[in-house]
Design a protein around this motif. Structure first.
Motif, PDB file in Angstrom:
ATOM      1  N   SER A  70       1.109 -12.881 -18.625  1.00 17.88           N
ATOM      2  CA  SER A  70       2.543 -12.840 -18.335  1.00 17.88           C
ATOM      3  C   SER A  70       2.804 -12.489 -16.872  1.00 17.88           C
ATOM      4  O   SER A  70       3.886 -12.765 -16.343  1.00 17.88           O
ATOM      5  CB  SER A  70       3.243 -11.834 -19.249  1.00 17.88           C
ATOM      6  N   ILE A 107       6.612 -17.446 -20.976  1.00 24.53           N
ATOM      7  CA  ILE A 107       7.460 -16.378 -21.494  1.00 24.53           C
ATOM      8  C   ILE A 107       8.458 -16.906 -22.522  1.00 24.53           C
ATOM      9  O   ILE A 107       8.795 -16.206 -23.490  1.00 24.53           O
ATOM     10  CB  ILE A 107       8.194 -15.678 -20.336  1.00 24.53           C
ATOM     11  N   TYR A 164       6.743 -17.256 -25.874  1.00 27.51           N
ATOM     12  CA  TYR A 164       6.325 -15.896 -26.241  1.00 27.51           C
ATOM     13  C   TYR A 164       7.528 -15.113 -26.781  1.00 27.51           C
ATOM     14  O   TYR A 164       7.466 -14.486 -27.857  1.00 27.51           O
ATOM     15  CB  TYR A 164       5.745 -15.217 -25.001  1.00 27.51           C
ATOM     16  N   ALA A 165       8.643 -15.156 -26.052  1.00 28.26           N
ATOM     17  CA  ALA A 165       9.830 -14.406 -26.456  1.00 28.26           C
ATOM     18  C   ALA A 165      10.441 -14.963 -27.736  1.00 28.26           C
ATOM     19  O   ALA A 165      10.823 -14.214 -28.643  1.00 28.26           O
ATOM     20  CB  ALA A 165      10.860 -14.432 -25.325  1.00 28.26           C
ATOM     21  N   GLY A 201       1.770 -19.391 -24.629  1.00 26.27           N
ATOM     22  CA  GLY A 201       2.836 -18.525 -25.109  1.00 26.27           C
ATOM     23  C   GLY A 201       2.932 -18.502 -26.628  1.00 26.27           C
ATOM     24  O   GLY A 201       3.163 -17.448 -27.231  1.00 26.27           O
ATOM     25  N   GLN A 259      10.548  -9.520 -23.466  1.00 28.86           N
ATOM     26  CA  GLN A 259      10.188 -10.880 -23.057  1.00 28.86           C
ATOM     27  C   GLN A 259      11.418 -11.705 -22.666  1.00 28.86           C
ATOM     28  O   GLN A 259      11.366 -12.504 -21.737  1.00 28.86           O
ATOM     29  CB  GLN A 259       9.406 -11.579 -24.170  1.00 28.86           C
TER      30      GLN A 259
END
Length: 476
Positions: free
Chosen positions: A33, A62, A65-66, A116, A408
């Motif tokens: 990240s 990101i 991932y978020a 991600g 995130q």
């Protein structure tokens, strides 16, 4: 699926193996990240891209991932944490291979997106696996302490390692490094205790997950492409409108769902709302600030990537020192004090950096990096403790996942908003050309404004901490 009972005894050797495997995977997920922060000028030069291209390289990781982090925990509960851990690690290795072989921004951003997805599958399983393998008491405390130390180490080493590898071995080496570590973790994951697969029947929330992805993807696209195409461009205004509609729909669905991905009742607690907001704003300011300082040191200061990494060491060392003492401060004076003081210090440092750092020698302003690091280090542990302790006891895991998602999303939007800051809000010629091709005055002004905005975000977090966090937290 055959599973062992949750209280099945686990030997010391299995415990050590479990700790090593999950911490190695967590290290890779968090490292990536931040690992390309100081490599961005090198990527820009080699791939001949612009501000928007750099943003997609960072946000490609990101964003997924978020968006998938909350669902990752639910899938682990339903299909087995060890199984989902293995799937996530496999995806992460494949994504790293795509990144290392990329010759264009589009391919690199695609590889980052695959990474991600893998990281979102890995991260929620790490704490859940440790909680099942290590019984409550000193053993679990030590295991969780190791987990926290690895998290901090990954975030701190990311920029330094990425800058050094990009300079001496080329930027693909940043991603090639993941492959042997990931393969070893995959091989060792087969030997994780079978007790890591439980709660197979926890319901999923596919509608909520879909709306979360649409909201974040549309908002990111609008923020990244707005400075390039113009804020009045039909495609930009259209996707921003879609993001607003998706967010409203997401909140409505989560409110009405019996098994929501995001429990809105958590936010009835003022302390939880304050802690989640602080998490978001700290991540926003930290990620945007690190990328701006990378551009400042390299494009304006002329430092090589490895030199830029060394010049960021005052901030990173200060984070380590402050994080080590934050727990003791929190125990003596309560967690609100270090959160308020830390965000205020970091905000003050960034505001001062916006005034003195550009066009002045590094020797004159490096102490401000240390001040920023002290502030950031004071916030993390006490704020996470407030976040989890303000949620119901049986939902601590979900509360931690909400905090991770807030972090995130803050990082995602912090990076996505940089294009407008660096190139101005009008459709910019500088935005569609390489960063280093922008006039010195435009880039310097953009970095100044960006650092100022990052600092104001921290100061807003400090104000929220004062107004929303109670001095004493009583668990509902």
């Amino acid at each position: 699926m055959r599973t062992a009972p949750a209280d099945a005894p686990v030997g010391r050797r299995e415990k050590r193996l479990t700790l090593a495997v999950v911490c190695s995977a967590l290290f890779l997920a968090l490292l990536d990240s931040t690992v390309i922060s100081l490599a961005l000028p090198t990527l820009q030069r080699d791939l001949h891209t612009n501000v928007a291209g750099l943003q997609w390289i960072v946000d490609g990781y990101i964003l997924l991932y978020a968006a998938l982090l909350l669902t990752g925990g639910t899938l682990g509960d339903r299909f087995g944490r060890r199984q989902l851990f293995t799937v996530g690690m496999s995806l992460f290795v494949v994504g790293s291979l795509i990144c290392a072989a990329a010759g264009t921004v589009a391919v690199l951003a695609t590889g980052r997106a695959v990474q991600g997805i893998g990281a979102a599958a890995i991260t929620p399983q790490t704490l859940a696996i440790l909680a099942q393998v290590f019984p409550e008491g000193p053993e679990r405390v030590r295991a969780f302490g190791t987990w926290s130390a690895v998290s901090g180490l990954a975030l701190l080493l990311g920029p330094v390692a990425g800058g050094a590898f990009a300079q001496y071995f080329g930027w693909p080496s940043i991603f090639l490094l993941n492959i042997p570590i990931g393969l070893v973790a995959l091989a060792a994951a087969r030997r994780l205790p079978s007790a890591t697969a439980v709660k197979k029947h926890r319901p999923l929330d596919p509608v909520g997950q879909f709306l979360a992805i649409v909201w974040l993807a549309a908002l990111t696209y609008g923020l990244v492409e707005g400075p390039k195409s113009g804020w009045r461009d039909a495609s930009v205004t259209g996707v921003l409108a879609v993001s607003i509609v998706a967010l409203v729909a997401l909140l409505w669905v989560q409110h009405r769902s019996s098994h929501p991905m995001l429990r809105l009742d958590f936010f009835r607690s003022r302390t939880f709302s304050g802690s989640a907001s602080v998490t978001f704003l700290v991540a926003f300011g930290l990620n945007a600030g690190f990328l701006l300082l990378s551009l400042l040191l390299q494009l304006l200061g002329g430092a090589e990537p490895s030199q830029a990494g060394l010049r960021m060491l005052p901030a990173m060392a200060a984070i380590v020192v402050a994080a080590a003492s934050a727990g003791r401060i929190s125990e003596r004076y309560g967690p609100r004090l270090p959160v308020v003081a830390g965000t205020a210090l970091a905000g003050l440092a960034l505001v001062l950096l916006s005034v003195v750092a550009v066009d002045r020698p590094y020797a004159l302003w490096w102490p401000l990096l240390a001040l920023m690091g002290l502030g950031v280090g004071m916030v993390m542990s006490p704020n996470n403790a407030l976040l989890v302790s303000s949620a119901p006891l049986d939902a601590a895991g979900q509360a931690a996942s909400v905090g991770g998602a807030a972090q995130q999303v803050g990082a995602l939007l912090g990076v996505a908003s940089l294009g407008a800051v660096l190139t101005g809000t009008a459709p910019g010629e500088a935005s569609s050309s390489p960063v280093e091709a922008a006039p010195h005055s435009v880039l310097a002004a953009g970095i100044e404004h960006g650092l100022l905005i990052s600092g104001m975000g921290y100061l807003a977090a400090s104000a929220l901490a004062i107004s929303l966090m109670r001095k004493k937290v009583q668990r509902p």
